[in-house]
Design an enzyme around this catalytic site. Structure first.
Site, mmCIF file in Angstrom:
data_model
loop_
_atom_site.group_PDB
_atom_site.id
_atom_site.type_symbol
_atom_site.label_atom_id
_atom_site.label_comp_id
_atom_site.label_asym_id
_atom_site.label_seq_id
_atom_site.Cartn_x
_atom_site.Cartn_y
_atom_site.Cartn_z
ATOM 1 N N ASN A 156 0.804 -1.234 0.000
ATOM 2 C CA ASN A 156 0.000 0.000 0.000
ATOM 3 C C ASN A 156 0.835 1.281 0.000
ATOM 4 O OD1 ASN A 156 0.726 -0.355 2.704
ATOM 5 N ND2 ASN A 156 -1.202 0.487 3.466
ATOM 6 N N GLY A 232 2.707 -5.296 7.676
ATOM 7 C CA GLY A 232 1.736 -6.091 6.927
ATOM 8 C C GLY A 232 0.608 -6.513 7.840
ATOM 9 N N SER A 233 -0.006 -7.624 7.505
ATOM 10 C CA SER A 233 -1.189 -8.049 8.256
ATOM 11 C C SER A 233 -0.797 -8.584 9.637
ATOM 12 C CB SER A 233 -1.921 -9.135 7.473
ATOM 13 O OG SER A 233 -1.054 -10.233 7.277
ATOM 14 N N GLY A 237 2.411 -10.981 10.622
ATOM 15 C CA GLY A 237 3.386 -10.393 11.546
ATOM 16 C C GLY A 237 3.515 -11.198 12.834
ATOM 17 N N GLU A 253 4.716 -3.833 12.363
ATOM 18 C CA GLU A 253 3.633 -2.835 12.243
ATOM 19 C C GLU A 253 2.492 -3.493 11.481
ATOM 20 O OE1 GLU A 253 3.491 -0.435 14.066
ATOM 21 O OE2 GLU A 253 5.573 -0.444 14.699
ATOM 22 N N CYS A 287 -3.189 1.644 6.500
ATOM 23 C CA CYS A 287 -3.263 0.949 7.797
ATOM 24 C C CYS A 287 -3.875 1.860 8.851
ATOM 25 C CB CYS A 287 -1.889 0.491 8.230
ATOM 26 S SG CYS A 287 -0.710 1.831 8.311
HETATM 27 P P1 NAD Z 1 0.592 -9.202 4.115
HETATM 28 O O1 NAD Z 1 0.784 -9.558 5.542
HETATM 29 O O2 NAD Z 1 -0.157 -10.139 3.261
HETATM 30 O O3 NAD Z 1 2.025 -9.050 3.413
HETATM 31 C C1 NAD Z 1 2.985 -8.090 3.834
HETATM 32 C C2 NAD Z 1 4.358 -8.542 3.374
HETATM 33 O O4 NAD Z 1 4.733 -9.681 4.137
HETATM 34 C C3 NAD Z 1 4.438 -8.992 1.922
HETATM 35 O O5 NAD Z 1 5.706 -8.619 1.401
HETATM 36 C C4 NAD Z 1 4.306 -10.495 2.025
HETATM 37 O O6 NAD Z 1 4.881 -11.172 0.940
HETATM 38 C C5 NAD Z 1 5.081 -10.754 3.306
HETATM 39 N N1 NAD Z 1 4.734 -11.956 4.071
HETATM 40 C C6 NAD Z 1 3.501 -12.443 4.326
HETATM 41 N N2 NAD Z 1 3.603 -13.547 5.107
HETATM 42 C C7 NAD Z 1 4.915 -13.725 5.362
HETATM 43 C C8 NAD Z 1 5.662 -14.696 6.098
HETATM 44 N N3 NAD Z 1 5.058 -15.683 6.741
HETATM 45 N N4 NAD Z 1 7.005 -14.584 6.150
HETATM 46 C C9 NAD Z 1 7.632 -13.583 5.518
HETATM 47 N N5 NAD Z 1 6.986 -12.643 4.790
HETATM 48 C C10 NAD Z 1 5.650 -12.716 4.716
HETATM 49 O O7 NAD Z 1 -0.025 -7.738 4.068
HETATM 50 P P2 NAD Z 1 -0.459 -6.880 2.783
HETATM 51 O O8 NAD Z 1 -1.736 -7.405 2.236
HETATM 52 O O9 NAD Z 1 0.698 -6.711 1.856
HETATM 53 O O10 NAD Z 1 -0.718 -5.448 3.466
HETATM 54 C C11 NAD Z 1 -1.916 -5.111 4.103
HETATM 55 C C12 NAD Z 1 -1.779 -5.210 5.605
HETATM 56 O O11 NAD Z 1 -0.675 -4.418 6.030
HETATM 57 C C13 NAD Z 1 -2.985 -4.669 6.358
HETATM 58 O O12 NAD Z 1 -3.293 -5.526 7.428
HETATM 59 C C14 NAD Z 1 -2.487 -3.325 6.886
HETATM 60 O O13 NAD Z 1 -3.132 -2.874 8.048
HETATM 61 C C15 NAD Z 1 -1.057 -3.613 7.142
HETATM 62 N N6 NAD Z 1 -0.270 -2.388 7.170
HETATM 63 C C16 NAD Z 1 0.172 -1.932 8.370
HETATM 64 C C17 NAD Z 1 0.893 -0.745 8.437
HETATM 65 C C18 NAD Z 1 1.410 -0.219 9.754
HETATM 66 O O14 NAD Z 1 2.291 0.619 9.729
HETATM 67 N N7 NAD Z 1 0.911 -0.693 10.871
HETATM 68 C C19 NAD Z 1 1.167 -0.020 7.268
HETATM 69 C C20 NAD Z 1 0.692 -0.524 6.052
HETATM 70 C C21 NAD Z 1 -0.026 -1.708 6.009
#
Ligand code: NAD
Length: 486
Positions: A156, A232-233, A237, A253, A287
């Site tokens: 995002n 990420g999610s 995380g 995060e 997020c």
């Molecule tokens: P996601 O968790 O699907 O993926 C995020 C990243 O992690 C990607 O690069 C993915 O390939 C990687 N990933 C996923 N599982 C993994 C694992 N087991 N091991 C290593 N890497 C892994 O999230 P998304 O769909 O890309 O992003 C949306 C999410 O991110 C939403 O939940 C949003 O709230 C969150 N987000 C949080 C913040 C914050 O600062 N708190 C900022 C932006 C987005």
């Protein structure tokens, strides 16, 4: 819009632009028009991940001893490169992620600013000296880099989030493995390229693309990795946080379900603007986006009327078309999830507006939905509890400040929260009463300053280290306490 000569983009490992040993690639698709393939990226495997780990490990000894002024020059050189190419890179970012062009350009320029911030801040970040009870001895702390760090980021904010993780890691003397999201890997490639052309030595920054299921564990769980910075999610995380060795630091995060409280003394026009900006910019895929609006009962009708009137005027279309307020959702998965939550909202709450998939020549090949508004939402409903990550607002009625705080805090998340009020007492109390890492008073839930700490409470973050500002440097350094006698 087909793309006959789709470019292939490589990993950057040990100073070389390399193809994956798998020989496979995957497509980066334009969410505004899925016939348009933005580029093909490496479907990396365990062998590629191990090569990146070895490269980062091998480069650490020399990079940590490189004078900080020289490390800073790499960051400022990369910043200048991004600024110079901002228009072209903004086009690419919009094409792969969907956000309006002006927002893409802002994100690129902000990322350059982050690089410049850490180039300066990193040069004055140091330990402390303590009074000593021995006149022939000094006591001080010194900060040193951790070693190899892994940076994993979402789609995002596919350049500003990597920049705010990679810049402090590098200036502090760490070597980095950067895995961007497969849904928007091109702008992370451009960031890597910027640092490479600015003279970063081989192995100090390694860029690797591919599926988390193939390379995620290797990049986070290998003992050589001393820290993982992940955005990420919450599910991913928390899984990584549990799986890494005890000696590996994490900074996670994660998701949010961010509330905006509208008190009955609020300027309602302003509250509406803050709701729209917080809830619908980035098509609701921030997020810190506003997803719950808690409105005092006695102004609910007036607020809702004003909100509906404005939302109906929002323009939805390709981010490359000037004047659009909302672009498409970023992926098919996002579209499916958002439509499923809209269906759930229609079944459990009062549907006021929107939530339809758009059709017509302009929309048929993209992931477009109209922003959705639900009212009469109660605490148990899924649209009130779960992160949707799309343009969906749930309006909850509240009867007092205390009721608003109780409902706002009734969530497992704690990323960002806002209040709109003219009452200084409520402004003051809100900062204390609300369970969120980012607290906004008469501002949107979205947005954060690059020089201030950023992060969530509760399940929005692992509450280990903040990122942004000096917090970023603290995460990437460890302390030694030195007693020096003569
Ligand atoms: P996601 O968790 O699907 O993926 C995020 C990243 O992690 C990607 O690069 C993915 O390939 C990687 N990933 C996923 N599982 C993994 C694992 N087991 N091991 C290593 N890497 C892994 O999230 P998304 O769909 O890309 O992003 C949306 C999410 O991110 C939403 O939940 C949003 O709230 C969150 N987000 C949080 C913040 C914050 O600062 N708190 C900022 C932006 C987005």
């Amino acid at each position: 819009m087909s793309n006959p000569a789709t470019s292939e983009f490589r990993n950057h490992i040990a100073g070389e632009w390399t193809a994956s040993l798998s020989g496979r690639t995957f497509a980066n698709v334009n969410p505004a028009d899925t016939r348009d393939i933005v580029g093909r990226f490496q479907a990396s495997t365990l062998d590629d991940a191990n090569a990146a780990l070895a490269a980062a490990s091998g480069a650490f000894a020399a990079w940590r001893r490189t004078p900080v002024v020289q490390r800073a020059k790499v960051l400022t050189g990369a910043a200048a490169w991004l600024e110079h190419h901002a228009d072209v890179f903004a086009e690419e970012l919009t094409r792969e992620e969907g956000k309006p062009l002006a927002q893409s350009k802002d994100e690129i320029l902000r990322s350059a600013q982050v690089l410049r911030f850490y180039a300066v801040e990193g040069q004055s970040f140091s330990g402390e000296t303590f009074p000593s009870d021995d006149p022939d001895m000094t006591v001080h702390t010194q900060r040193e880099p951790l070693g190899v760090v892994t940076v994993i980021t979402p789609w995002n904010f596919p350049i500003s989030i990597p920049a705010r993780k990679i810049a402090p890691a590098l200036i502090a003397g760490n070597t980095v493995i950067f895995k961007p999201s497969s849904d928007a890997p091109l702008i992370g490639y451009r960031l890597t390229e910027a640092l490479v052309q600015a003279g970063i030595p081989a192995g100090v920054l390694n860029y690797i693309t591919g599926r988390a299921s193939e390379i995620g564990a290797a990049l986070t769980e290998a003992p050589v990795v001393r820290a993982v910075s992940f955005t990420g999610s919450t599910a991913a995380g928390e899984q990584i946080h549990r799986a890494v060795p005890l000696t590996t630091r994490t900074q996670m995060e994660l998701g949010g379900k961010n509330p905006l409280i509208v008190m009955d003394d609020a300027d309602l026009d302003r509250a509406v603007d803050l709701t729209i900006k917080g809830g619908f910019s980035l098509t609701g895929q921030a997020c810190t986006g506003t997803s719950r609006v808690l409105v005092m009962q006695n102004v609910r009708e007036a607020f809702t009327d004003k909100l509906l009137a404005k939302v109906k005027q929002l323009k939805i279309g390709s981010g490359r078309t000037p004047g659009m307020d909302l672009g498409p959702l970023a992926t098919q998965k996002q579209l499916d999830t958002v439509l499923a939550y809209i269906a759930s909202g229609k079944a459990e709450a009062t549907h006021l507006y929107g939530g339809e998939r758009l059709s017509g020549p302009e929309y048929d090949h993209g992931y477009y939905v109209t922003p959705a508004i639900f009212t009469d939402v109660t605490q148990q409903m899924r649209i009130c509890r779960e992160e949707i990550f799309g343009p969906v607002i749930a309006i909850v009625t509240v009867t007092s400040y205390e009721d608003a705080i109780a409902k706002a805090n009734d969530t497992e998340y704690g990323l960002s929260a806002a209040i709109v009020t003219a009452n200084p007492r409520h402004m003051h109390r809100f900062a204390e009463d609300i369970e969120a890492g980012t607290v906004k008073i008469n501002r949107t839930t979205t947005g954060n300053a690059i020089n201030a700490p950023f992060g969530g409470l509760k399940r929005s973050s692992t509450s280990t280290f903040r990122e942004s500002g000096r917090g970023g440097l603290e995460f990437y350094t460890q302390i030694k306490t030195v007693y020096r006698g003569i």
